[in-house]
Write an enzyme that holds these catalytic residues in place. Sequence first.
Site: not given
Length: 763
Positions: A150, A226, A541
């Site tokens: 990620d 994220h 996600s």
Amino acid sequence: MMSSQVSWWVFWVISAVCILNVEFNIVEGGAYEETKVHIVYLGEKEHNDPELVTASHLRMLESLLGSKKDASESIVHSYRHGFSGFAAHLTDSQAKKISEHPDVVQVTPNSFYELQTTRTFDYLGLSRSTPKGLLYKAKMGKDIIIGVLDSGVWPESQSFNDKGLGPIPKRWKGMCVDGEDFDSKKHCNKKLIGARYYMDSLFRRNKTDSRIPDTEYMSAREGLPHGTHVASTAGGSFVSNVSDNGFGRGTIRGGAPSARIAVYKVCWQRVDGTCASADIIKAMDDAIADGVDLITISIGRPNPVLTEVDMYNQISYGAFHAVANGIPVLSAGGNFGPGAYTVQNIAPWIITVAATTLDRWYPTPLTLGNNVTLMARTSYKGNKIQGDLMYVYSADEMTSAAAKGKVVLSFTTGSEESQSDYVTKLLEVEAKAVIIAAKRDDVIKVSEGLPVIMVDYEHGSTIWKYISITRSPTIKISSAIALNGPLVATKVADFSGRGPNSISPYVLKPDVAAPGVAIVAASTPEDMSTNEGVAAQSGTSMATPVVAGLVALLRAVHPDWSPAALKSALVTTASTTDPYGEPIFSEGMTRKLADPFDFGGGLVNPNKAADPGLVYDIGAEDYRLFLCASDYDERQITKISKTNTPYRCPSPRPSMLDLNLPSITIPFLKEDVTLTRTVTNVGPVNSVYKLVVEPPLGVKISVTPKTLFFNSNVKKLSFKVIVSTTHKSNSIYYFGSLTWTDGSHKVTIPLSVRTQMLMYFDQ
């Protein structure tokens, strides 16, 4: 535009192929030709020694470029663990020349992927207060290593504290790499045991060359909020007394709170994309060698969806090798829903995850002057707003005299930009608040100084009717309230990618669904809604690491299960109802009951997945035969698979229906179709399973045998399925199920069948 809690970067559509690190080489005639990163894929490695593999890559480049120095400067990554290949700076002509080498499978330009962006685990039945169940059987995922590809990690987050954890597993071969504002000795511990970052394919000089802004860190530390959220959702430690969107306090944790986390930063803040394919496949190669037990990748690409062996589909390639090495790979189904054929990451060896809501909701009460109260989907937190209500047909009607001090209702089907202009004008004319009725009820605009409340068309029409028949309409907007439990219906999120599978229509995608809306987890300081180190984000996600946490628990309990067996356990025990027994809906242009193209097998049920009874297992050879059935070139199948001799597909090639999936999907049914499935008993040794079929509408399902007998000598059994249609013309997809039950286990696979009497006839 998505919910204000949805990661904004998730939905940007970027170019599939971007030119990176432009340099120039002199070619024949004195002209200059630009170089860019290309990925040279060689398939299965020929040596077990990684150094020998890299040496062979450099020799190949040396023969192309003319010197060892040029070869060394050109190479970006050497892929040498799960497979063989490299990334290098090459001109187009050099790339074309090396592609003609007999050992080269394919050469592709570097390309980009996108990031796809508590009560979650209690909702799924994994409560800390319950002394029985998967969470405790798995010792909370003790010593399972979760590889997270990620955008990096914020190591100071309390979700990565290592309190109570023992020594790092001896099998771990990975590392923490120092970098900008990241000290491996300080920031890694017994929880965060690995932290690598990959940027060589993005640039060779500095941040300006790579189009990386100064807000990014040249290390595993995260600038783009994220990866921290994803990693903590999968395996974060317990963190108590955390605010839940301002509606109370509680404890957050990951799905496997005693698991170890290894972060591989492959996504960066950039102008023209975030995640380079050359870096992704290098990270997957390293993760295989490092010893991770599973890999979770909340990354996808914009449409069109790529084939499993497409030269640009590096996630599929890397995942094949990981799965062949016994490492399950989970990936996001994408956020391009709710339209059909929008699901991403469709390879059958990947566990593809859809996103649902939870059993909690923070609606804003809107009380009209006639005492009718409607619940808006926007979570408005502020002082009560009370005043006159008006409806505006167009922005031209808005004047200070008309709208000043009033709550304005408007219907919109416009773009995000037009909505923004509309809200800005209302702010200028000093409106008190705006209620926007939108076609997609997850659309939310945020404006400084002006409360913006979103409702769907149904509520908007109710408010409009009240205005139209009332001389002096009024409204009261209260602060949002918290609703939890069975009153709140579970829905497949509007944005979640939907089937059918646009590339391999016989393969059901997504596989399963998990909560992915307003998931509270750790984040970076700039993304924190409070100063408590957490934020709520939405997207597939977020759903993917939820399932990754569950897979970590399953691996702890069943270390000998294959990736396919793990996926089968999830799919066959998933639920088509929520934990309260209520049906799951699918959000979209219209609301409907969810079907397999929305959520695959259904909402994951981790405790049942730990004891599925039977599994539909698949090995690497089965996937090779699937590639044969898909009419892919034998040379590509040879290189992507683990064979040292040329792979030869059987003649005739098998049917795509032969893959032993925990589902049956038939997109073009005309004549009777016969297929076989094989189940492996992982429950009580002496078991008897009986058949229960719910056929799709207008479809006949015949199964033989109708009873399966297992004992100490019989652990695997096959059954034949004959599918026929009674439809006389083309139909839509109809859905059903096929279940084997021994009285305590229900092993259910979804059936999806479409009659196609006339091919390519649109009806």
